[in-house]
Design an enzyme around this catalytic site. Structure first.
Site, mmCIF file in Angstrom:
data_model
loop_
_atom_site.group_PDB
_atom_site.id
_atom_site.type_symbol
_atom_site.label_atom_id
_atom_site.label_comp_id
_atom_site.label_asym_id
_atom_site.label_seq_id
_atom_site.Cartn_x
_atom_site.Cartn_y
_atom_site.Cartn_z
ATOM 1 N N ALA A 185 -0.274 6.401 -3.135
ATOM 2 C CA ALA A 185 -1.185 6.696 -2.027
ATOM 3 C C ALA A 185 -0.913 8.038 -1.330
ATOM 4 C CB ALA A 185 -1.117 5.545 -1.023
ATOM 5 N N ASP A 238 -1.829 0.529 -1.299
ATOM 6 C CA ASP A 238 -2.789 1.622 -1.476
ATOM 7 C C ASP A 238 -3.879 1.577 -0.423
ATOM 8 O OD1 ASP A 238 -2.062 2.776 -4.350
ATOM 9 O OD2 ASP A 238 -1.713 0.638 -4.264
HETATM 10 O O1 MRU Z 1 -2.031 3.355 -9.743
HETATM 11 P P1 MRU Z 1 -0.959 3.968 -8.909
HETATM 12 O O2 MRU Z 1 0.325 4.163 -9.597
HETATM 13 O O3 MRU Z 1 -1.446 5.176 -8.140
HETATM 14 O O4 MRU Z 1 -0.752 2.827 -7.864
HETATM 15 C C1 MRU Z 1 -0.326 3.029 -6.650
HETATM 16 C C2 MRU Z 1 1.040 2.588 -6.475
HETATM 17 O O5 MRU Z 1 1.948 3.316 -6.793
HETATM 18 C C3 MRU Z 1 1.350 1.296 -5.956
HETATM 19 O O6 MRU Z 1 0.316 0.431 -5.820
HETATM 20 C C4 MRU Z 1 2.231 1.457 -4.748
HETATM 21 O O7 MRU Z 1 2.903 0.287 -4.592
HETATM 22 C C5 MRU Z 1 1.494 1.779 -3.486
HETATM 23 S S1 MRU Z 1 1.094 3.430 -3.317
HETATM 24 C C6 MRU Z 1 2.373 3.964 -2.345
#
Ligand code: MRU
Length: 370
Positions: A56, A249
């Site tokens: 995020a 996210d």
């Molecule tokens: O698909 P991604 O790797 O962008 O997914 C996001 C994440 O890394 C996770 O969901 C995470 O736990 C939250 S984003 C800080």
């Protein structure tokens, strides 16, 4: 964070180089640590969509810097505003779930519209891009401070034997600009000398836990063990997990947590085993307009190749192998929604609150809906 003794952020503008945004290219990790230069909005869009950068806060900061490249490109056209808005939409279409992306784009659109001449607009967007990145670092640092207390308390109860924390996916510094969200309290507690150990869920299909979180923790000297996603429940039932911390996210103002696929199952198991389940997030990850996570938040469906293939190292060479019978259909929802009732608390830059509207708005009163 330090990588082999050198300080890195995940995304930055290299000093003295014209119109470049430099990122740590997460595709190569843990096998290769490399950076890549992005020179156009289209390149930034590819980097976000194809997950050269991900997570995020890292998406947010990359989008913030991408808007600076957009402003430079728009400044070359006859109509700055039309071009700038169009380029923002190119970036907005890259990934639908992390609200931080839209948050950064909207902030930059507003800043540009508030400045008068074209060169002022470009300068304002440049300085807000740096601000977004700096704020992300500061928020994650504060999350670490607030989360540290959880580790202290558990460590005291356990008489100093290691606190076992389970995490999912990568909400580490690679997913932000620095420190991470879920990992910030872990790094802080480790640096404060609290004995701890991290169970790292591998996080199929893209294995962000195994590839990225394990790499990060290893570089920082944090004791950890990688497990299959399916092992989490067993470890919880057998008393080997003291708390769970994940990132998110997007989180509704009512406390529903959207996070990497598999998070919900961890929360269900933690709830069944009476293990605290915390979610760490900077406030830019709240969706202040979404009330019901399941009904209102788009869940990204990614390519089936991520499920049917797996990438790894073989005799020193990075290769992709196929896993499935030819022709078997696959589905690949990338996120799930953990209902607020399964979340013990939210660790934010302003402190820890319960996952409900009242408690969240108590920490962020300026967001109260009239
Ligand atoms: O698909 P991604 O790797 O962008 O997914 C996001 C994440 O890394 C996770 O969901 C995470 O736990 C939250 S984003 C800080």
């Amino acid at each position: 964070m330090l990588v082999d003794g050198q300080l890195f952020r995940t995304v930055w503008i290299p000093k003295g180089e014209e119109n470049i945004v430099r990122i740590i290219d997460q595709r190569g990790l843990p096998f290769r640590f490399e950076s890549v230069d992005l020179r156009t909005v289209d390149e930034v869009a590819v980097a976000i969509r194809d997950m050269w950068v991900r997570g995020a806060g890292c998406i947010e900061a990359t989008a913030g810097y991408g808007m600076w490249l957009a402003a430079c490109e728009a400044a070359e056209t006859a109509d700055f505003s039309t071009a700038f808005n169009r380029l923002a939409e190119v970036l907005r279409r890259t990934r639908p779930t992390a609200v931080n992306l839209s948050w950064a784009l909207d902030r930059q659109l507003e800043v540009a519209s508030g400045a008068l001449g074209v060169s002022d607009k470009v300068a304002a967007v440049h300085s807000v891009a740096e601000e977004i990145a700096d704020e992300d670092v500061a928020a994650c640092r504060s999350i670490g401070e607030h989360g540290l207390h959880l580790f202290r308390d558990i460590s005291e109860i356990k008489g100093g034997s290691p606190v076992n924390v389970l995490t999912h996916c990568n909400a580490g510094w690679l997913a932000f600009v620095d420190h991470g969200s879920a990992t910030a309290p872990i790094y802080r507690a480790h640096d404060a000398g609290i004995p701890l150990h991290v169970w790292v869920g591998e996080t199929r299909p893209r294995n962000q836990g195994a590839r990225l979180t394990a790499w990060e923790l290893g570089k920082h000297g944090v004791p950890h063990t990688v497990i299959t996603d399916n092992a989490g429940g067993h470890l919880m039932r057998t008393g080997q997990v003291d708390l769970v911390i994940t990132g998110t996210d997007r989180t509704t103002y009512t406390g529903d947590v959207v996070n990497k696929i598999g998070t919900y199952l961890k929360a269900v198991a933690a709830n069944d085993c009476n293990i605290p389940f915390y979610v760490a997030l900077p406030s830019s990850t709240f969706d202040w307009s979404a009330q019901d996570g399941l009904a209102e938040i788009p869940i990204e469906e990614r390519s089936g190749n991520e499920v049917s293939c797996i990438e790894g190292l073989c005799d020193g060479e990075e290769i992709m192998v196929h896993l499935l019978p030819q022709g078997s259909p696959v589905a690949n929802p990338a996120f799930d929604v953990t209902p607020a009732r399964l979340v013990t608390g939210l660790i934010t830059e302003r402190g820890i609150c319960k996952a409900n509207e009242e408690s969240i708005l108590e920490l962020f009163p300026e967001k109260k809906l009239s």
